[in-house]
Design an enzyme around this catalytic site. Sequence first.
Site, PDB file in Angstrom:
ATOM      1  N   SER A 248       0.831  -1.190   0.064  1.00 15.38           N
ATOM      2  CA  SER A 248      -0.093  -0.059   0.082  1.00 15.38           C
ATOM      3  C   SER A 248       0.957   1.251   0.030  1.00 15.38           C
ATOM      4  CB  SER A 248      -0.849  -0.016   1.148  1.00 15.38           C
ATOM      5  OG  SER A 248      -0.337   0.017   2.387  1.00 15.38           O
ATOM      6  N   LEU A 249       0.163   2.374  -0.343  1.00 15.30           N
ATOM      7  CA  LEU A 249       1.086   3.605  -0.143  1.00 15.30           C
ATOM      8  C   LEU A 249       1.441   3.927   0.964  1.00 15.30           C
ATOM      9  CD1 LEU A 249      -0.772   5.792  -2.933  1.00 15.30           C
ATOM     10  CD2 LEU A 249       1.637   4.916  -3.029  1.00 15.30           C
ATOM     11  N   TYR A 250       0.437   3.620   1.829  1.00 17.12           N
ATOM     12  CA  TYR A 250       0.839   4.156   3.464  1.00 17.12           C
ATOM     13  C   TYR A 250       1.826   3.214   4.104  1.00 17.12           C
ATOM     14  CZ  TYR A 250      -0.013   3.887   8.484  1.00 17.12           C
ATOM     15  OH  TYR A 250       0.090   3.979   9.991  1.00 17.12           O
ATOM     16  N   ALA A 251       2.098   1.970   3.568  1.00 15.32           N
ATOM     17  CA  ALA A 251       3.250   1.154   3.886  1.00 15.32           C
ATOM     18  C   ALA A 251       4.661   1.715   3.315  1.00 15.32           C
ATOM     19  CB  ALA A 251       2.958  -0.316   3.628  1.00 15.32           C
ATOM     20  N   LYS A 254       5.599   4.853   5.206  1.00 15.28           N
ATOM     21  CA  LYS A 254       6.533   4.411   6.361  1.00 15.28           C
ATOM     22  C   LYS A 254       7.716   3.806   6.002  1.00 15.28           C
ATOM     23  CE  LYS A 254       3.448   5.316   9.671  1.00 15.28           C
ATOM     24  NZ  LYS A 254       3.761   6.260  11.008  1.00 15.28           N
TER      25      LYS A 254
END
Length: 283
Positions: A248-251, A254
Amino acid sequence: MASPPDTSKTSKLERYNSYMRRVNSTKLLAASSKLLFRVTLLVALVLIFFFTLNYPPLSDHNHHIHTTHNLLSSTFYGGGPSWEKQVRHSSTPRRPHGFSILVTGAAGFVGTHCSLALKKRGDGVLGLDNFNSYYDPSLKRARQQLLTKHEIFIVEGDLNDAELLSKLFDIVPFTHILHLAAQAGVCYTMQNPQSYVSSNIAGFVNLLEVAKAADPQPSIVWASSSSVYGLNTQNPFSESHRTDQPASLYAAMKKVGEEIAHTYNHIYGLPITVLLFFTVYGP
């Protein structure tokens, strides 16, 4: 018998009169031009004088804008000495050799509980939160009231406000930073990735920039995410497993944060501990 008129004398007289009219017209035009020039010059001088009195020079104007900005900033941050007193009081440890800790995202679930635990231990705790609306702001305000009862002050501000961060470090020699502030939500990254870039990357770099320049440098504990394990299929997860295949873009953001943290540690010696949070839940 009368003699005929002398036409040559008449013609000369007419030419002379015509010449004199042209000369007089030229003189009048020249005089008018001089008068017009003088009037224009006088008006210009009057206008220059007027604007000089009523409008400051450009440099002064810029200084005025800068001063006004500082006054507005001072007002926003609490009005000066009173606000600084709250910051100092909240950050002062109550136990011998206690820590002075800046907790970002202090109005969040994890931030609130950590702030309370640290304060109970006798450390000085100052919160920082922008109270964004991703989660219910009223819930965050309720937590703010709870922290206030325990003499924990939350500064309402954003990580991207480098001026505010610098001001906080000027007031308090923080020994530690618990960095929990971030744009939350995995699915929301697909709708608004710029929000994550601004908060989770640019904001993090702003914080590290201020921390690296502090003397002494504070120790930092930063909240990454278990989502960095991404497409890893090995269970249970281990620190030795790959984290370079985000799902995911979130991952991905991070993971970028982790690499940034490693770089600041390598170049500037900034002490940083990275935690990988799994799904956090509670009352």
